[in-house]
Design a protein around this motif. Sequence first.
Motif, PDB file in Angstrom:
ATOM      1  N   PRO A 173       0.801  -1.224   0.000  1.00  0.00           N
ATOM      2  CA  PRO A 173       0.000   0.000   0.000  1.00  0.00           C
ATOM      3  C   PRO A 173       0.832   1.271   0.000  1.00  0.00           C
ATOM      4  O   PRO A 173       0.281   2.368  -0.175  1.00  0.00           O
ATOM      5  CB  PRO A 173      -0.800  -0.107   1.302  1.00  0.00           C
ATOM      6  CG  PRO A 173      -0.632  -1.523   1.772  1.00  0.00           C
ATOM      7  CD  PRO A 173       0.692  -1.962   1.257  1.00  0.00           C
ATOM      8  N   ALA A 174       2.149   1.160   0.239  1.00  0.00           N
ATOM      9  CA  ALA A 174       3.002   2.345   0.365  1.00  0.00           C
ATOM     10  C   ALA A 174       3.435   2.908  -0.979  1.00  0.00           C
ATOM     11  O   ALA A 174       4.091   3.956  -1.027  1.00  0.00           O
ATOM     12  CB  ALA A 174       4.239   2.009   1.200  1.00  0.00           C
ATOM     13  N   MET A 175       3.068   2.257  -2.061  1.00  0.00           N
ATOM     14  CA  MET A 175       3.516   2.690  -3.386  1.00  0.00           C
ATOM     15  C   MET A 175       2.341   2.784  -4.346  1.00  0.00           C
ATOM     16  O   MET A 175       1.399   1.993  -4.270  1.00  0.00           O
ATOM     17  CB  MET A 175       4.563   1.715  -3.937  1.00  0.00           C
ATOM     18  CG  MET A 175       5.286   2.191  -5.195  1.00  0.00           C
ATOM     19  SD  MET A 175       6.439   0.950  -5.872  1.00  0.00           S
ATOM     20  CE  MET A 175       7.707   0.901  -4.603  1.00  0.00           C
ATOM     21  N   CYS A 176       2.406   3.756  -5.239  1.00  0.00           N
ATOM     22  CA  CYS A 176       1.485   3.829  -6.367  1.00  0.00           C
ATOM     23  C   CYS A 176       2.307   4.009  -7.633  1.00  0.00           C
ATOM     24  O   CYS A 176       3.496   4.324  -7.573  1.00  0.00           O
ATOM     25  CB  CYS A 176       0.471   4.968  -6.209  1.00  0.00           C
ATOM     26  SG  CYS A 176       1.168   6.632  -6.234  1.00  0.00           S
ATOM     27  N   THR A 177       1.685   3.771  -8.779  1.00  0.00           N
ATOM     28  CA  THR A 177       2.368   3.934 -10.053  1.00  0.00           C
ATOM     29  C   THR A 177       1.712   5.059 -10.838  1.00  0.00           C
ATOM     30  O   THR A 177       0.483   5.099 -10.964  1.00  0.00           O
ATOM     31  CB  THR A 177       2.340   2.639 -10.878  1.00  0.00           C
ATOM     32  OG1 THR A 177       2.839   1.559 -10.093  1.00  0.00           O
ATOM     33  CG2 THR A 177       3.205   2.774 -12.126  1.00  0.00           C
ATOM     34  N   LEU A 178       2.539   5.951 -11.333  1.00  0.00           N
ATOM     35  CA  LEU A 178       2.076   7.137 -12.066  1.00  0.00           C
ATOM     36  C   LEU A 178       2.258   6.924 -13.560  1.00  0.00           C
ATOM     37  O   LEU A 178       3.342   6.544 -14.010  1.00  0.00           O
ATOM     38  CB  LEU A 178       2.878   8.352 -11.602  1.00  0.00           C
ATOM     39  CG  LEU A 178       2.571   9.685 -12.257  1.00  0.00           C
ATOM     40  CD1 LEU A 178       1.157  10.143 -11.926  1.00  0.00           C
ATOM     41  CD2 LEU A 178       3.597  10.737 -11.803  1.00  0.00           C
ATOM     42  N   TYR A 179       1.208   7.155 -14.317  1.00  0.00           N
ATOM     43  CA  TYR A 179       1.238   7.003 -15.776  1.00  0.00           C
ATOM     44  C   TYR A 179       0.729   8.274 -16.451  1.00  0.00           C
ATOM     45  O   TYR A 179      -0.048   9.036 -15.870  1.00  0.00           O
ATOM     46  CB  TYR A 179       0.326   5.860 -16.229  1.00  0.00           C
ATOM     47  CG  TYR A 179       0.636   4.493 -15.698  1.00  0.00           C
ATOM     48  CD1 TYR A 179       1.647   3.714 -16.256  1.00  0.00           C
ATOM     49  CD2 TYR A 179      -0.112   3.945 -14.653  1.00  0.00           C
ATOM     50  CE1 TYR A 179       1.911   2.430 -15.793  1.00  0.00           C
ATOM     51  CE2 TYR A 179       0.134   2.661 -14.183  1.00  0.00           C
ATOM     52  CZ  TYR A 179       1.155   1.912 -14.750  1.00  0.00           C
ATOM     53  OH  TYR A 179       1.401   0.641 -14.287  1.00  0.00           O
ATOM     54  N   GLU A 180       1.115   8.432 -17.707  1.00  0.00           N
ATOM     55  CA  GLU A 180       0.527   9.474 -18.553  1.00  0.00           C
ATOM     56  C   GLU A 180      -0.353   8.817 -19.609  1.00  0.00           C
ATOM     57  O   GLU A 180       0.023   7.796 -20.210  1.00  0.00           O
ATOM     58  CB  GLU A 180       1.603  10.313 -19.247  1.00  0.00           C
ATOM     59  CG  GLU A 180       1.028  11.420 -20.126  1.00  0.00           C
ATOM     60  CD  GLU A 180       2.075  12.298 -20.751  1.00  0.00           C
ATOM     61  OE1 GLU A 180       1.817  12.833 -21.864  1.00  0.00           O
ATOM     62  OE2 GLU A 180       3.165  12.463 -20.154  1.00  0.00           O
ATOM     63  N   VAL A 181      -1.524   9.390 -19.821  1.00  0.00           N
ATOM     64  CA  VAL A 181      -2.440   8.887 -20.841  1.00  0.00           C
ATOM     65  C   VAL A 181      -1.913   9.258 -22.216  1.00  0.00           C
ATOM     66  O   VAL A 181      -1.529  10.406 -22.458  1.00  0.00           O
ATOM     67  CB  VAL A 181      -3.851   9.462 -20.628  1.00  0.00           C
ATOM     68  CG1 VAL A 181      -4.785   9.025 -21.754  1.00  0.00           C
ATOM     69  CG2 VAL A 181      -4.408   9.020 -19.277  1.00  0.00           C
ATOM     70  N   GLY A 182      -1.895   8.262 -23.120  1.00  0.00           N
ATOM     71  CA  GLY A 182      -1.446   8.511 -24.489  1.00  0.00           C
ATOM     72  C   GLY A 182      -2.587   8.611 -25.472  1.00  0.00           C
ATOM     73  O   GLY A 182      -2.614   9.503 -26.332  1.00  0.00           O
ATOM     74  N   THR A 183      -3.544   7.684 -25.359  1.00  0.00           N
ATOM     75  CA  THR A 183      -4.712   7.700 -26.243  1.00  0.00           C
ATOM     76  C   THR A 183      -5.940   7.269 -25.461  1.00  0.00           C
ATOM     77  O   THR A 183      -5.844   6.563 -24.454  1.00  0.00           O
ATOM     78  CB  THR A 183      -4.544   6.744 -27.449  1.00  0.00           C
ATOM     79  OG1 THR A 183      -4.480   5.391 -26.973  1.00  0.00           O
ATOM     80  CG2 THR A 183      -3.291   7.052 -28.251  1.00  0.00           C
ATOM     81  N   VAL A 184      -7.090   7.709 -25.929  1.00  0.00           N
ATOM     82  CA  VAL A 184      -8.375   7.260 -25.409  1.00  0.00           C
ATOM     83  C   VAL A 184      -9.199   6.819 -26.602  1.00  0.00           C
ATOM     84  O   VAL A 184      -9.340   7.561 -27.579  1.00  0.00           O
ATOM     85  CB  VAL A 184      -9.105   8.374 -24.632  1.00  0.00           C
ATOM     86  CG1 VAL A 184     -10.450   7.868 -24.116  1.00  0.00           C
ATOM     87  CG2 VAL A 184      -8.246   8.889 -23.481  1.00  0.00           C
TER      88      VAL A 184
END
Length: 466
Positions: free
Chosen positions: A324-335
């Motif tokens: 629970p101490a970590m999350c992952t950050l992403y950038e959206v490329g397409t929808v």
Amino acid sequence: MTHEAGWAHAPGALRAPSWLREPPDPNALVAPLWSSTAHKQDGVLTVGGVPLTELAAEHGSPAYVLDEADFRARARAFRDAFADYDVFYAGKAFLCTAVAQWVAEEGLCLDVCSGGELTVAKRAGFDMARVGFHGNNKSVEEIERAVALGVGRIILDSFHEVERVAETAERLGRTQRVMVRVTAGVEAHTHEYIATAHEDQKFGFSITNGAAYDAVRRVLEAPGLELLGLHSHIGSQIFDSSGFEVAARRVLALHARISEELAVTLPEMDLGGGFGIAYTTQDDPSDPAQLAIEMSKIVEHECRALGIDEPRLSVEPGRAIVGPAMCTLYEVGTVKEVALDGGASRTYVSVDGGMSDNIRTALYDADYSCTLVNRRSDATPVLSRVVGRHCEAGDIVVKDEFLPGDVRPGDLIAVPGTGAYCRSMASNYNHSLRPPVVAVRDGRSRVVVRRETMDDLLATDVGMAP
């Protein structure tokens, strides 16, 4: 006829799972899924006092974001709750030099299961007497290094290992403390691949068929080995203590039999752990204090019934500290809106990571949650599927989640609960570069594992022969 993409196009696949409810506000965080310092302000997610918009600008994406204060608090919670136990942090969940140092500073022991993890522990200056070495197929070189470094215990997993560790200890002039891993025949209510105490699997010696007793006898006869006790582990992502009750009863019965028939009192016992965490709202994990109460009562009751003294106990929380101490950050490329039969459609939100940084959805059919983290949205929530950038139909990060209907390229999305096994199982599939691990605390960020570079990727590629 089965569609080649499998369940992703199965009848009824557009329905949200029964546990997933459309949120009244898709901007709100579901607090139990996130680290303790995570909060939103005007739609921007801040962890450890660092807005993830700023973190993305400085460190890029994808990135693993590790909440140091939350990690340490969870480590202390297990240390304090199990004050009469030895608590072993699972290096396999996630390990780097900084994390090994945090584990030591918070008073926990460390469980490793490879020469690589052992090397990280040594680099961090970890007290080797507080290290346990697991694994069902330790190499001769790994065993020799572990014995030479003086690890506190090696968990024996086969008759071959009994011989190898004994020979190594005798050759090096050492007495090596060991435990015998046993399988108690317990079917943990978890995924088949992470249930580890039923009979038909690769770990340990069976209590039922007598192999465990025979292994103990051989260890006691072997020169250079000091038997600490028995080790049992029923699986991972476990919420129900009933499995531990059955396992403890069977392992303690063997413990008592060894004392009576072999005239040896084993001083210790490891009950494993593998405690579950909340990936989605369907998960309801117990807190460490409650787990400690329940497990201690189980052991006390069984020892009293058998008329034996309680051994010193060890526990292995598994993913429950770092998960629970970590999350992952992403950038959206397409929808992408994909039209399906019957006039329905599915929203696919593609991000710049995927199964190379989180294989668990594909491997275990694991469920995750996610949220938009760079802005507030007033759009209607839409049932969406967050997918990766890899050339696999099964490259799915979050199978089902309600996201604002106006999610667009350039937005940032974060997935909670990714501390365990995501970075440690990450790959270079499609020659992707593994993301960095960025620790955050008190409004500051620092890289504890840097992002891979193309030079890293090519470092082991020796090229064409002249």
